[in-house]
Design a protein around this motif. Structure first.
Motif, PDB file in Angstrom:
ATOM      1  N   GLN A  73       9.565  11.150  -3.176  1.00  0.00           N
ATOM      2  CA  GLN A  73      10.330  10.906  -4.240  1.00  0.00           C
ATOM      3  C   GLN A  73       9.235  11.092  -4.994  1.00  0.00           C
ATOM      4  OE1 GLN A  73      12.710   7.761  -4.027  1.00  0.00           O
ATOM      5  NE2 GLN A  73      13.521   7.963  -5.579  1.00  0.00           N
ATOM      6  N   PRO A  74       8.609  10.517  -5.615  1.00  0.00           N
ATOM      7  CA  PRO A  74       7.394  10.427  -6.776  1.00  0.00           C
ATOM      8  C   PRO A  74       6.950  11.713  -6.599  1.00  0.00           C
ATOM      9  CG  PRO A  74       7.168   8.526  -5.360  1.00  0.00           C
ATOM     10  CD  PRO A  74       7.986   8.952  -4.262  1.00  0.00           C
ATOM     11  N   ALA A  75       6.518  12.502  -5.961  1.00  0.00           N
ATOM     12  CA  ALA A  75       5.992  13.563  -6.228  1.00  0.00           C
ATOM     13  C   ALA A  75       6.581  14.509  -6.570  1.00  0.00           C
ATOM     14  CB  ALA A  75       5.218  14.481  -4.838  1.00  0.00           C
ATOM     15  N   LEU A  76       8.565  14.569  -5.697  1.00  0.00           N
ATOM     16  CA  LEU A  76       9.610  15.410  -6.457  1.00  0.00           C
ATOM     17  C   LEU A  76       9.518  14.441  -8.136  1.00  0.00           C
ATOM     18  CD1 LEU A  76      12.309  17.499  -6.628  1.00  0.00           C
ATOM     19  CD2 LEU A  76      13.136  15.334  -6.088  1.00  0.00           C
ATOM     20  N   LEU A  77       9.797  13.439  -8.655  1.00  0.00           N
ATOM     21  CA  LEU A  77      10.137  13.206 -10.024  1.00  0.00           C
ATOM     22  C   LEU A  77       8.919  13.767 -10.299  1.00  0.00           C
ATOM     23  CD1 LEU A  77      11.809  10.811 -11.874  1.00  0.00           C
ATOM     24  CD2 LEU A  77       9.471   9.219 -10.694  1.00  0.00           C
ATOM     25  N   ILE A  78       7.731  13.189 -10.516  1.00  0.00           N
ATOM     26  CA  ILE A  78       6.323  14.315 -11.575  1.00  0.00           C
ATOM     27  C   ILE A  78       7.070  15.355 -11.617  1.00  0.00           C
ATOM     28  CG2 ILE A  78       4.610  14.619 -11.871  1.00  0.00           C
ATOM     29  CD1 ILE A  78       3.896  11.970 -10.098  1.00  0.00           C
ATOM     30  N   GLY A  79       7.527  16.557 -10.782  1.00  0.00           N
ATOM     31  CA  GLY A  79       7.602  17.691 -10.452  1.00  0.00           C
ATOM     32  C   GLY A  79       9.022  18.129 -11.980  1.00  0.00           C
ATOM     33  N   LEU A  80       9.542  17.141 -11.565  1.00  0.00           N
ATOM     34  CA  LEU A  80      11.414  17.863 -12.336  1.00  0.00           C
ATOM     35  C   LEU A  80      11.695  17.339 -13.854  1.00  0.00           C
ATOM     36  CD1 LEU A  80      14.138  16.504  -9.664  1.00  0.00           C
ATOM     37  CD2 LEU A  80      13.547  18.396 -10.325  1.00  0.00           C
ATOM     38  N   GLN A  81       9.777  15.788 -14.473  1.00  0.00           N
ATOM     39  CA  GLN A  81      10.292  15.438 -15.588  1.00  0.00           C
ATOM     40  C   GLN A  81       9.234  16.407 -15.870  1.00  0.00           C
ATOM     41  OE1 GLN A  81       8.080  11.735 -14.101  1.00  0.00           O
ATOM     42  NE2 GLN A  81       9.941  10.221 -14.372  1.00  0.00           N
ATOM     43  N   VAL A  82       8.120  17.469 -16.069  1.00  0.00           N
ATOM     44  CA  VAL A  82       7.507  17.879 -16.938  1.00  0.00           C
ATOM     45  C   VAL A  82       7.941  18.986 -17.477  1.00  0.00           C
ATOM     46  CG1 VAL A  82       5.415  19.378 -17.123  1.00  0.00           C
ATOM     47  CG2 VAL A  82       5.112  16.584 -15.842  1.00  0.00           C
ATOM     48  N   PRO A  83       8.500  19.532 -16.252  1.00  0.00           N
ATOM     49  CA  PRO A  83       9.309  20.906 -17.141  1.00  0.00           C
ATOM     50  C   PRO A  83      10.766  20.458 -17.984  1.00  0.00           C
ATOM     51  CG  PRO A  83       9.799  20.789 -14.306  1.00  0.00           C
ATOM     52  CD  PRO A  83       8.576  20.245 -14.786  1.00  0.00           C
ATOM     53  N   LEU A  84      11.577  19.830 -17.344  1.00  0.00           N
ATOM     54  CA  LEU A  84      12.904  19.011 -17.538  1.00  0.00           C
ATOM     55  C   LEU A  84      12.720  17.992 -19.358  1.00  0.00           C
ATOM     56  CD1 LEU A  84      14.611  17.526 -14.947  1.00  0.00           C
ATOM     57  CD2 LEU A  84      15.372  19.795 -15.821  1.00  0.00           C
ATOM     58  N   VAL A  91       0.812  -1.476   0.308  1.00  0.00           N
ATOM     59  CA  VAL A  91       0.238  -0.347  -0.143  1.00  0.00           C
ATOM     60  C   VAL A  91       0.586   1.344  -0.148  1.00  0.00           C
ATOM     61  CG1 VAL A  91      -2.035   0.952   0.824  1.00  0.00           C
ATOM     62  CG2 VAL A  91      -1.960  -0.859   1.356  1.00  0.00           C
ATOM     63  N   MET A  92       2.129   1.721   0.434  1.00  0.00           N
ATOM     64  CA  MET A  92       2.679   2.652   1.041  1.00  0.00           C
ATOM     65  C   MET A  92       3.240   2.908  -0.384  1.00  0.00           C
ATOM     66  SD  MET A  92       4.867   1.914   4.550  1.00  0.00           S
ATOM     67  CE  MET A  92       4.247   1.233   5.453  1.00  0.00           C
ATOM     68  N   SER A  93       3.615   1.525  -0.816  1.00  0.00           N
ATOM     69  CA  SER A  93       4.810   1.998  -2.565  1.00  0.00           C
ATOM     70  C   SER A  93       3.500   1.895  -3.872  1.00  0.00           C
ATOM     71  CB  SER A  93       5.536   0.899  -2.798  1.00  0.00           C
ATOM     72  OG  SER A  93       5.104  -0.678  -2.917  1.00  0.00           O
ATOM     73  N   ALA A  94       2.460   2.073  -3.523  1.00  0.00           N
ATOM     74  CA  ALA A  94       1.157   2.324  -4.447  1.00  0.00           C
ATOM     75  C   ALA A  94       1.725   3.461  -5.381  1.00  0.00           C
ATOM     76  CB  ALA A  94      -0.198   1.724  -4.318  1.00  0.00           C
ATOM     77  N   PHE A  95       1.687   4.372  -4.338  1.00  0.00           N
ATOM     78  CA  PHE A  95       1.491   5.624  -5.336  1.00  0.00           C
ATOM     79  C   PHE A  95       2.821   5.600  -6.359  1.00  0.00           C
ATOM     80  CE2 PHE A  95       2.914  10.671  -5.309  1.00  0.00           C
ATOM     81  CZ  PHE A  95       2.300  11.018  -6.421  1.00  0.00           C
ATOM     82  N   SER A  96       4.505   5.562  -5.650  1.00  0.00           N
ATOM     83  CA  SER A  96       5.312   5.342  -6.479  1.00  0.00           C
ATOM     84  C   SER A  96       5.402   4.152  -7.818  1.00  0.00           C
ATOM     85  CB  SER A  96       6.393   4.910  -5.027  1.00  0.00           C
ATOM     86  OG  SER A  96       7.137   5.046  -4.135  1.00  0.00           O
ATOM     87  N   VAL A  97       4.632   3.116  -7.438  1.00  0.00           N
ATOM     88  CA  VAL A  97       4.660   2.571  -8.540  1.00  0.00           C
ATOM     89  C   VAL A  97       3.513   3.300  -9.665  1.00  0.00           C
ATOM     90  CG1 VAL A  97       2.818   0.488  -9.446  1.00  0.00           C
ATOM     91  CG2 VAL A  97       4.608   0.189  -7.555  1.00  0.00           C
ATOM     92  N   ILE A  98       2.614   3.674  -9.171  1.00  0.00           N
ATOM     93  CA  ILE A  98       2.104   4.723 -10.937  1.00  0.00           C
ATOM     94  C   ILE A  98       2.359   5.692 -11.404  1.00  0.00           C
ATOM     95  CG2 ILE A  98      -0.077   6.665 -11.065  1.00  0.00           C
ATOM     96  CD1 ILE A  98      -1.533   4.556  -8.618  1.00  0.00           C
ATOM     97  N   VAL A  99       3.378   6.168 -10.288  1.00  0.00           N
ATOM     98  CA  VAL A  99       4.697   7.311 -11.006  1.00  0.00           C
ATOM     99  C   VAL A  99       5.029   6.675 -11.683  1.00  0.00           C
ATOM    100  CG1 VAL A  99       6.229   8.968 -10.384  1.00  0.00           C
ATOM    101  CG2 VAL A  99       3.718   9.304  -9.151  1.00  0.00           C
ATOM    102  N   SER A 100       5.561   5.948 -11.247  1.00  0.00           N
ATOM    103  CA  SER A 100       6.918   5.121 -11.957  1.00  0.00           C
ATOM    104  C   SER A 100       5.948   4.953 -14.002  1.00  0.00           C
ATOM    105  CB  SER A 100       7.462   3.664 -11.800  1.00  0.00           C
ATOM    106  OG  SER A 100       6.691   2.982 -11.883  1.00  0.00           O
ATOM    107  N   GLN A 101       4.954   4.645 -14.000  1.00  0.00           N
ATOM    108  CA  GLN A 101       4.774   4.167 -15.088  1.00  0.00           C
ATOM    109  C   GLN A 101       4.682   5.622 -16.157  1.00  0.00           C
ATOM    110  OE1 GLN A 101       4.673   0.810 -15.873  1.00  0.00           O
ATOM    111  NE2 GLN A 101       5.211   0.510 -13.766  1.00  0.00           N
ATOM    112  N   LEU A 102       4.261   6.703 -15.390  1.00  0.00           N
ATOM    113  CA  LEU A 102       4.126   7.998 -15.891  1.00  0.00           C
ATOM    114  C   LEU A 102       4.761   8.665 -17.304  1.00  0.00           C
ATOM    115  CD1 LEU A 102       2.685  10.187 -12.864  1.00  0.00           C
ATOM    116  CD2 LEU A 102       0.985   8.899 -14.365  1.00  0.00           C
TER     117      LEU A 102
END
Length: 209
Positions: A144-155, A3-14
């Motif tokens: 960490q996933p939130a940071l990843l999303i925040g970096l991915q879009v602008p970069l 359950v804890m890693s669910a958000f990370s798994v979702i973000v990893s597919q984005l």
């Protein structure tokens, strides 16, 4: 933990969706091939977490603190050797396996630090799991996933595939730093105060360390 890693798994597919949406199908194929092999090699380090979990669970946190930097450096060194080996054989592998996607080779070689970063991240996360620091695991699995999303879009918009690779390397590096910070911060800092009293469950978890 699932359950804890669910958000990370979702973000990893984005990342694939973002590349497809902004760069198109052809660039998605290049990006997928560039990242696939280094990530598969990095996943070989998952056994480190499984193997070290019982050892960390039976060690007091004070003992882990004394040795963790050395362990992280050794694991990172092994990962770096694997990354160098991959970078050496990647040109040959791409020419034989993916001759029509040689444009992915440069991206893949730039992505190889992920091998060492994943190995080190496995160690820091295993410490938090072994010490049952539930709140800290939640923080990392969301930050960490939130940071990843925040970096991915602008970069991605600024630098294309290079930006996507940089976003992943930066977010994993910060994840390692977070894990180490949670490991080294004073025990008193993780005692919850609830309605003027001390959270007994938290104290018991700290006692086990």
């Amino acid at each position: 933990l699932s359950v804890m890693s669910a958000f990370s798994v979702i973000v990893s597919q984005l990342d694939s969706l973002l590349v497809f949406h902004f760069l198109g199908a052809a660039q998605l194929a290049v990006y997928s091939l560039a990242t696939m092999l280094p990530e598969r090699v990095g996943m070989l380090s998952n056994f480190l977490g499984i193997a070290s979990l019982p050892k960390f669970a039976n060690q007091p946190l004070s003992s882990i603190r004394k040795s963790i930097i050395g362990k992280i450096l050794r694991v990172g060194g092994i990962g770096a050797i694997a990354a160098i080996f991959y970078a050496l054989i990647a040109p040959l592998a791409f020419r034989f396996l993916f001759p029509h996607y040689l444009s992915a080779l440069g991206y893949s070689e730039m992505y190889v630090p992920i091998i060492a970063l994943v190995a080190m991240l496995n160690v820091t996360n295993t410490i938090l799991i072994a010490k049952r620091l539930t709140r800290e695991i939640y923080v990392i699995n969301f930050t960490q996933p939130a940071l990843l999303i925040g970096l991915q879009v602008p970069l991605l918009l600024l630098y294309g595939i290079w930006g996507m690779i940089a976003a992943r390397l930066i977010s994993d590096s910060i994840g390692i730093c977070l894990g180490l910070w949670f490991t080294f911060r004073p025990l008193e800092a993780v005692i919850d105060v609830v309605e003027g009293g001390v959270n007994i469950n938290r104290v018991k978890a700290l006692d086990r360390t």
